[in-house]
Design a protein around this motif. Structure first.
Motif, PDB file in Angstrom:
ATOM      1  N   THR A 189       8.819   0.854  -5.812  1.00 41.23           N
ATOM      2  CA  THR A 189       9.583   2.079  -6.061  1.00 41.23           C
ATOM      3  C   THR A 189       9.304   2.671  -7.444  1.00 41.23           C
ATOM      4  N   HIS A 190       8.620   1.912  -8.312  1.00 44.85           N
ATOM      5  CA  HIS A 190       8.269   2.419  -9.648  1.00 44.85           C
ATOM      6  C   HIS A 190       6.863   3.021  -9.683  1.00 44.85           C
ATOM      7  N   ILE A 191       6.194   3.033  -8.544  1.00 46.37           N
ATOM      8  CA  ILE A 191       4.858   3.613  -8.459  1.00 46.37           C
ATOM      9  C   ILE A 191       4.960   5.101  -8.128  1.00 46.37           C
ATOM     10  N   ILE A 192       4.296   5.942  -8.915  1.00 48.02           N
ATOM     11  CA  ILE A 192       4.220   7.378  -8.629  1.00 48.02           C
ATOM     12  C   ILE A 192       2.826   7.652  -8.077  1.00 48.02           C
ATOM     13  N   LEU A 193       2.750   8.241  -6.892  1.00 47.67           N
ATOM     14  CA  LEU A 193       1.466   8.495  -6.255  1.00 47.67           C
ATOM     15  C   LEU A 193       1.059   9.955  -6.400  1.00 47.67           C
ATOM     16  N   THR A 194      -0.226  10.174  -6.612  1.00 48.31           N
ATOM     17  CA  THR A 194      -0.771  11.524  -6.699  1.00 48.31           C
ATOM     18  C   THR A 194      -2.116  11.563  -5.992  1.00 48.31           C
ATOM     19  N   GLY A 195      -2.561  12.760  -5.678  1.00 43.63           N
ATOM     20  CA  GLY A 195      -3.934  12.916  -5.224  1.00 43.63           C
ATOM     21  C   GLY A 195      -4.859  12.654  -6.390  1.00 43.63           C
ATOM     22  N   GLU A 196      -6.063  12.146  -6.140  1.00 42.71           N
ATOM     23  CA  GLU A 196      -6.963  11.767  -7.234  1.00 42.71           C
ATOM     24  C   GLU A 196      -7.360  12.955  -8.098  1.00 42.71           C
ATOM     25  N   GLY A 236       2.933   1.719  -3.163  1.00 48.06           N
ATOM     26  CA  GLY A 236       4.019   2.576  -3.606  1.00 48.06           C
ATOM     27  C   GLY A 236       4.796   3.105  -2.413  1.00 48.06           C
ATOM     28  N   VAL A 237       5.971   3.636  -2.685  1.00 48.97           N
ATOM     29  CA  VAL A 237       6.826   4.185  -1.634  1.00 48.97           C
ATOM     30  C   VAL A 237       7.114   5.649  -1.937  1.00 48.97           C
ATOM     31  N   VAL A 238       6.854   6.526  -0.970  1.00 50.11           N
ATOM     32  CA  VAL A 238       7.138   7.954  -1.113  1.00 50.11           C
ATOM     33  C   VAL A 238       7.801   8.444   0.164  1.00 50.11           C
ATOM     34  N   THR A 239       8.389   9.621   0.101  1.00 58.13           N
ATOM     35  CA  THR A 239       8.991  10.189   1.298  1.00 58.13           C
ATOM     36  C   THR A 239       7.892  10.674   2.246  1.00 58.13           C
ATOM     37  N   ASN A 240       8.234  10.785   3.511  1.00 55.61           N
ATOM     38  CA  ASN A 240       7.264  11.299   4.486  1.00 55.61           C
ATOM     39  C   ASN A 240       6.830  12.719   4.123  1.00 55.61           C
ATOM     40  N   GLU A 241       7.757  13.481   3.558  1.00 52.10           N
ATOM     41  CA  GLU A 241       7.418  14.848   3.134  1.00 52.10           C
ATOM     42  C   GLU A 241       6.355  14.821   2.045  1.00 52.10           C
ATOM     43  N   SER A 242       6.470  13.832   1.119  1.00 53.48           N
ATOM     44  CA  SER A 242       5.489  13.729   0.045  1.00 53.48           C
ATOM     45  C   SER A 242       4.119  13.334   0.564  1.00 53.48           C
ATOM     46  N   VAL A 243       4.082  12.524   1.633  1.00 52.59           N
ATOM     47  CA  VAL A 243       2.797  12.150   2.226  1.00 52.59           C
ATOM     48  C   VAL A 243       2.032  13.397   2.638  1.00 52.59           C
ATOM     49  N   ALA A 244       2.762  14.327   3.287  1.00 50.12           N
ATOM     50  CA  ALA A 244       2.136  15.570   3.726  1.00 50.12           C
ATOM     51  C   ALA A 244       1.801  16.472   2.542  1.00 50.12           C
ATOM     52  N   THR A 245       2.721  16.574   1.591  1.00 51.90           N
ATOM     53  CA  THR A 245       2.515  17.454   0.439  1.00 51.90           C
ATOM     54  C   THR A 245       1.318  17.022  -0.399  1.00 51.90           C
ATOM     55  N   LEU A 246       1.173  15.697  -0.590  1.00 49.51           N
ATOM     56  CA  LEU A 246       0.076  15.172  -1.400  1.00 49.51           C
ATOM     57  C   LEU A 246      -1.231  15.049  -0.615  1.00 49.51           C
ATOM     58  N   GLY A 247      -1.149  15.271   0.695  1.00 51.31           N
ATOM     59  CA  GLY A 247      -2.350  15.164   1.518  1.00 51.31           C
ATOM     60  C   GLY A 247      -2.872  13.737   1.608  1.00 51.31           C
ATOM     61  N   LEU A 248      -1.949  12.749   1.589  1.00 54.85           N
ATOM     62  CA  LEU A 248      -2.371  11.358   1.643  1.00 54.85           C
ATOM     63  C   LEU A 248      -2.774  10.979   3.062  1.00 54.85           C
ATOM     64  N   ALA A 249      -3.922  10.349   3.197  1.00 52.83           N
ATOM     65  CA  ALA A 249      -4.411   9.917   4.501  1.00 52.83           C
ATOM     66  C   ALA A 249      -5.272   8.683   4.309  1.00 52.83           C
TER      67      ALA A 249
END
Length: 269
Positions: A189-196, A236-249
């Protein structure tokens, strides 16, 4: 007087991969013999087992491993042989380190086994120490002390740098110094994820980039696991909305941002 247990804690360590036995004492010793003797036949003979059985064990490990642990060598003055790969040597090192930790765990159990209440307290403490999803071994390369806190710089096993900020008292209690091997722990929960390619300027000291290996999506949140270039993983843990917003795949690039104050350090003993 508290009741004592009639048995002594004992056990053997097995590492599993994909719910299958991967590496244990016998297999680790076989790999070490191959590395020492450079021959499958000689390694099998030294362990008192058949050549076919030795190869069956090696092939089972190779099939489960991310990269081959053992490879054949052809030609040369000796007519070829068998050798360990660098990945194989690394797996032996990791197994022996895990085995040493397991032995210390059994020793702690033995020390407390005469008192069930103390044993339960010990198990509770151990569970708390291992609750963080992200755990990496590293070696301290630099220590900078301030009036209250100390900045500790690590080099993780894969070569990535990691900065932790802990109190000066913790540095003294853990006897930290340059060259000390430590375990770094960070809650998911302390991990912040971003696109590279996110051009962000943040206060987080640590930026670990890699490839999205797995996305475990729930009803509201998703667990994202990145595979770093050196082989370590970050979850890391993010919301499902953030998965889409960040384009994580899965297979895509991403980075994990970690504040230095969110890194917990631990040492053996």
């Amino acid at each position: 007087m508290p009741p004592s247990f009639p048995t002594h804690p004992a056990g053997r360590l097995w590492l599993e991969k994909e719910d299958q036995g991967f590496l244990g004492q016998g297999r680790a010793e076989l790999l070490e013999r191959i590395d020492e003797l450079g021959s499958m036949a000689k390694a099998a003979r030294a362990m008192g087992m058949g050549y076919k059985r030795a190869w069956d064990m090696v092939e089972a490990m190779n099939n489960l491993a991310d990269a081959p642990l053992v490879e054949r060598v052809t030609g040369g003055r000796g007519g070829g042989g068998t050798r360990l790969t660098e990945h194989g040597r690394r797996m032996i090192e990791e197994f022996r380190a895990a085995e040493a930790a397991y032995t210390r765990f059994l020793e702690m159990l033995a020390a407390e086994s005469g008192d069930p209440e103390r044993l339960r307290a010990l198990m509770g403490r151990l569970a708390m120490r291992t609750s963080a999803r992200n755990q990496w071994w590293g070696r301290i390369t630099d220590i900078q002390s301030g009036s209250v806190n100390t900045e500790v710089v690590l080099r993780l096993g894969g070569g990535e740098p990691l900065v932790a900020v802990i109190t000066n008292q913790s540095v003294r209690e853990l006897a930290l110094a340059e060259g000390t091997e430590v375990l770094a722990l960070v809650k998911a929960t302390h991990i912040i994820l971003t696109g590279e390619d996110a051009g962000l300027r943040t206060s987080a000291r640590n930026r670990l980039c890699g490839t999205v290996e797995r996305i475990d999506q729930g009803e509201v949140e998703a667990g994202i696991t990145l595979r770093l270039g050196g082989g370590n993983t970050v979850t890391g843990v993010v919301t499902n909305e953030s998965v889409a917003t960040l384009g994580l795949a899965e297979g895509g690039a991403a980075c994990a941002l970690i504040k230095a104050s969110h890194v917990i350090l631990a040492v053996n003993g």
